[in-house]
Design a protein around this motif. Sequence first.
Motif, PDB file in Angstrom:
ATOM      1  N   ALA A  31     -22.801  -9.325 -29.030  1.00 13.72           N
ATOM      2  CA  ALA A  31     -21.787  -9.159 -29.788  1.00 13.72           C
ATOM      3  C   ALA A  31     -20.696 -10.009 -29.427  1.00 13.72           C
ATOM      4  O   ALA A  31     -19.919 -10.792 -30.053  1.00 13.72           O
ATOM      5  CB  ALA A  31     -21.013  -7.704 -29.843  1.00 13.72           C
ATOM      6  N   LEU A  32     -20.542 -10.068 -28.021  1.00 15.29           N
ATOM      7  CA  LEU A  32     -19.643 -11.112 -27.324  1.00 15.29           C
ATOM      8  C   LEU A  32     -19.720 -12.630 -27.612  1.00 15.29           C
ATOM      9  O   LEU A  32     -19.048 -13.286 -28.035  1.00 15.29           O
ATOM     10  CB  LEU A  32     -19.404 -10.827 -25.859  1.00 15.29           C
ATOM     11  CG  LEU A  32     -18.776  -9.539 -25.572  1.00 15.29           C
ATOM     12  CD1 LEU A  32     -19.148  -9.254 -23.943  1.00 15.29           C
ATOM     13  CD2 LEU A  32     -17.416  -9.600 -25.830  1.00 15.29           C
ATOM     14  N   ARG A  33     -20.920 -12.743 -27.576  1.00 16.77           N
ATOM     15  CA  ARG A  33     -21.463 -14.201 -27.756  1.00 16.77           C
ATOM     16  C   ARG A  33     -20.956 -14.610 -29.401  1.00 16.77           C
ATOM     17  O   ARG A  33     -20.698 -15.740 -29.819  1.00 16.77           O
ATOM     18  CB  ARG A  33     -22.970 -14.431 -27.696  1.00 16.77           C
ATOM     19  CG  ARG A  33     -23.369 -14.363 -26.149  1.00 16.77           C
ATOM     20  CD  ARG A  33     -22.569 -15.576 -25.670  1.00 16.77           C
ATOM     21  NE  ARG A  33     -22.840 -15.587 -24.073  1.00 16.77           N
ATOM     22  CZ  ARG A  33     -23.759 -16.168 -23.443  1.00 16.77           C
ATOM     23  NH1 ARG A  33     -24.602 -16.978 -24.211  1.00 16.77           N
ATOM     24  NH2 ARG A  33     -23.914 -15.940 -22.210  1.00 16.77           N
ATOM     25  N   SER A  34     -21.256 -13.434 -30.354  1.00 12.43           N
ATOM     26  CA  SER A  34     -20.935 -13.819 -31.648  1.00 12.43           C
ATOM     27  C   SER A  34     -19.343 -14.045 -31.800  1.00 12.43           C
ATOM     28  O   SER A  34     -18.963 -14.717 -32.541  1.00 12.43           O
ATOM     29  CB  SER A  34     -21.385 -12.518 -32.576  1.00 12.43           C
ATOM     30  OG  SER A  34     -22.840 -12.277 -32.470  1.00 12.43           O
ATOM     31  N   GLY A  35     -18.552 -13.283 -31.078  1.00 14.68           N
ATOM     32  CA  GLY A  35     -17.341 -13.326 -31.013  1.00 14.68           C
ATOM     33  C   GLY A  35     -16.725 -14.489 -30.557  1.00 14.68           C
ATOM     34  O   GLY A  35     -15.919 -15.393 -31.056  1.00 14.68           O
ATOM     35  N   GLY A  64     -19.652  -7.822 -37.914  1.00 19.71           N
ATOM     36  CA  GLY A  64     -21.013  -7.221 -38.770  1.00 19.71           C
ATOM     37  C   GLY A  64     -21.573  -5.863 -38.071  1.00 19.71           C
ATOM     38  O   GLY A  64     -21.381  -5.507 -36.781  1.00 19.71           O
ATOM     39  N   GLY A  65     -22.182  -5.028 -38.990  1.00 17.77           N
ATOM     40  CA  GLY A  65     -22.704  -3.961 -38.313  1.00 17.77           C
ATOM     41  C   GLY A  65     -21.713  -2.886 -37.887  1.00 17.77           C
ATOM     42  O   GLY A  65     -21.992  -1.925 -37.075  1.00 17.77           O
ATOM     43  N   GLY A  66     -20.433  -2.948 -38.300  1.00 19.99           N
ATOM     44  CA  GLY A  66     -19.321  -2.026 -37.874  1.00 19.99           C
ATOM     45  C   GLY A  66     -18.817  -2.359 -36.603  1.00 19.99           C
ATOM     46  O   GLY A  66     -17.711  -1.638 -36.274  1.00 19.99           O
ATOM     47  N   VAL A  67     -19.132  -3.606 -35.965  1.00 19.70           N
ATOM     48  CA  VAL A  67     -18.690  -3.947 -34.556  1.00 19.70           C
ATOM     49  C   VAL A  67     -17.449  -4.915 -34.839  1.00 19.70           C
ATOM     50  O   VAL A  67     -17.405  -5.811 -35.753  1.00 19.70           O
ATOM     51  CB  VAL A  67     -19.554  -4.853 -34.037  1.00 19.70           C
ATOM     52  CG1 VAL A  67     -18.918  -5.199 -32.636  1.00 19.70           C
ATOM     53  CG2 VAL A  67     -20.865  -4.080 -33.620  1.00 19.70           C
ATOM     54  N   THR A  68     -16.280  -4.289 -34.347  1.00 18.62           N
ATOM     55  CA  THR A  68     -14.910  -5.178 -34.413  1.00 18.62           C
ATOM     56  C   THR A  68     -14.693  -5.675 -33.241  1.00 18.62           C
ATOM     57  O   THR A  68     -14.878  -5.217 -32.068  1.00 18.62           O
ATOM     58  CB  THR A  68     -13.745  -4.401 -35.026  1.00 18.62           C
ATOM     59  OG1 THR A  68     -13.773  -3.173 -34.085  1.00 18.62           O
ATOM     60  CG2 THR A  68     -14.312  -3.780 -36.408  1.00 18.62           C
ATOM     61  N   ALA A  69     -13.833  -6.792 -33.147  1.00 17.67           N
ATOM     62  CA  ALA A  69     -13.386  -7.516 -31.696  1.00 17.67           C
ATOM     63  C   ALA A  69     -11.996  -7.877 -32.173  1.00 17.67           C
ATOM     64  O   ALA A  69     -11.379  -8.347 -33.230  1.00 17.67           O
ATOM     65  CB  ALA A  69     -14.298  -8.519 -31.304  1.00 17.67           C
ATOM     66  N   THR A  70     -11.378  -8.354 -30.875  1.00 22.46           N
ATOM     67  CA  THR A  70     -10.256  -8.979 -31.077  1.00 22.46           C
ATOM     68  C   THR A  70     -10.340 -10.654 -30.419  1.00 22.46           C
ATOM     69  O   THR A  70     -10.774 -10.400 -29.403  1.00 22.46           O
ATOM     70  CB  THR A  70      -8.754  -8.178 -30.228  1.00 22.46           C
ATOM     71  OG1 THR A  70      -8.995  -7.137 -30.962  1.00 22.46           O
ATOM     72  CG2 THR A  70      -7.647  -9.171 -30.136  1.00 22.46           C
ATOM     73  N   VAL A  71      -9.718 -11.609 -30.898  1.00 27.31           N
ATOM     74  CA  VAL A  71     -10.092 -12.729 -30.475  1.00 27.31           C
ATOM     75  C   VAL A  71      -8.623 -13.388 -30.075  1.00 27.31           C
ATOM     76  O   VAL A  71      -7.700 -13.341 -30.817  1.00 27.31           O
ATOM     77  CB  VAL A  71     -10.802 -13.736 -31.617  1.00 27.31           C
ATOM     78  CG1 VAL A  71     -10.685 -15.238 -30.940  1.00 27.31           C
ATOM     79  CG2 VAL A  71     -12.269 -13.115 -31.498  1.00 27.31           C
ATOM     80  N   LYS A  72      -8.606 -14.101 -28.999  1.00 29.52           N
ATOM     81  CA  LYS A  72      -7.347 -14.735 -28.540  1.00 29.52           C
ATOM     82  C   LYS A  72      -7.825 -16.525 -28.569  1.00 29.52           C
ATOM     83  O   LYS A  72      -8.545 -16.590 -27.894  1.00 29.52           O
ATOM     84  CB  LYS A  72      -6.711 -14.409 -27.598  1.00 29.52           C
ATOM     85  CG  LYS A  72      -6.165 -13.077 -27.719  1.00 29.52           C
ATOM     86  CD  LYS A  72      -5.767 -12.534 -26.316  1.00 29.52           C
ATOM     87  CE  LYS A  72      -5.013 -11.011 -26.121  1.00 29.52           C
ATOM     88  NZ  LYS A  72      -4.357 -10.704 -24.910  1.00 29.52           N
ATOM     89  N   LEU A  73      -6.906 -17.245 -29.057  1.00 27.03           N
ATOM     90  CA  LEU A  73      -7.283 -18.771 -28.907  1.00 27.03           C
ATOM     91  C   LEU A  73      -6.051 -19.450 -28.331  1.00 27.03           C
ATOM     92  O   LEU A  73      -4.916 -19.062 -28.814  1.00 27.03           O
ATOM     93  CB  LEU A  73      -7.564 -19.336 -30.172  1.00 27.03           C
ATOM     94  CG  LEU A  73      -9.015 -18.761 -30.965  1.00 27.03           C
ATOM     95  CD1 LEU A  73      -9.165 -19.591 -32.255  1.00 27.03           C
ATOM     96  CD2 LEU A  73     -10.103 -19.268 -29.986  1.00 27.03           C
ATOM     97  N   ARG A  74      -6.236 -20.222 -27.375  1.00 26.16           N
ATOM     98  CA  ARG A  74      -5.091 -21.186 -27.005  1.00 26.16           C
ATOM     99  C   ARG A  74      -5.523 -22.392 -26.197  1.00 26.16           C
ATOM    100  O   ARG A  74      -6.814 -22.782 -26.046  1.00 26.16           O
ATOM    101  CB  ARG A  74      -4.329 -20.292 -25.736  1.00 26.16           C
ATOM    102  CG  ARG A  74      -3.180 -21.028 -25.189  1.00 26.16           C
ATOM    103  CD  ARG A  74      -2.656 -20.398 -23.890  1.00 26.16           C
ATOM    104  NE  ARG A  74      -2.396 -18.990 -23.874  1.00 26.16           N
ATOM    105  CZ  ARG A  74      -1.276 -18.424 -24.274  1.00 26.16           C
ATOM    106  NH1 ARG A  74      -0.106 -19.098 -24.477  1.00 26.16           N
ATOM    107  NH2 ARG A  74      -1.096 -17.135 -24.264  1.00 26.16           N
TER     108      ARG A  74
END
Length: 293
Positions: A31-35, A64-74
Amino acid sequence: MAVMVVAAAALTRAGIGNEQLEQRRLASHLALRSGVEAAKAMILATPEDQRSALAGGETEIDLGGGVTATVKLRDAAAYVDLNRSDPKLIESVARFSGLSKAAEGLAEKIEKLRKEAEPVQASAQPRPANTKAPPVGVSAVTSAKAPADAGKAAQQPIPIIFLAVDQLPGLLGVSPDDAKALGAGLTVFNPTGQINPLAAPDQVLQSIPGLTGKDISDIAMARKMKTGGTDPRLQQLIQRLPGLLSLRPPSVFMIDVKLDGGPAILPGGRARAVVRLIPDGQAPFGTLALEEE
């Protein structure tokens, strides 16, 4: 016999528990790699003239599959570079990070390390006699010039002393606690050493010599109005502080992914990556660093 049965059952339950934990760890890893890949897609989807404004804002994504994440870009140019930036600027960041005595003489230590590293690398590719020194904070890679008959700009490599911010205690003699506080404003991935004011955190902005409170307000207004590099106030600011600031299109990005929730994962897992945009490459990005926790 009863004791053996109970022991076997306990071992079986422990084995099942460990297997389930490993499955969750693997699911979290994927999931982290997908993020990270989703973050790369977000960079590509951002117009080039707006990428300089990537300043660590949070974006919630569905993996996907109900997995959510927060992404930060800088933009990596938001931070002061240990190898490329002016040593006095690095020392200034240390002072604004709360390091008082530990910041004293930091610039001198860095200059000494760079001088010690220069002869070895310079001997492999000497600088032409007519080459002028690059401005403060600018890598010699992009500023040095070769003789006219060469036809191309000479590329004298800068001394790479720090491979990671984690080397601060060993190379500069600061305590691990001081290094952790200082590391919040430093990097080794800023490609030029110049600071992008639109992406820089307050800790870095406040440490830039010559930057006033009004300048910081102008930068905040430019961020809010999303005027980017076309903002005349920022253009004047860059002209006033040559060699320290830049609004060139970013090429190196810092990605932070945090898993928020979902089935069969470990919430709170994080991945941090540094990627370089390769416009002419077979793949759009190259990975400079990647770690998970």
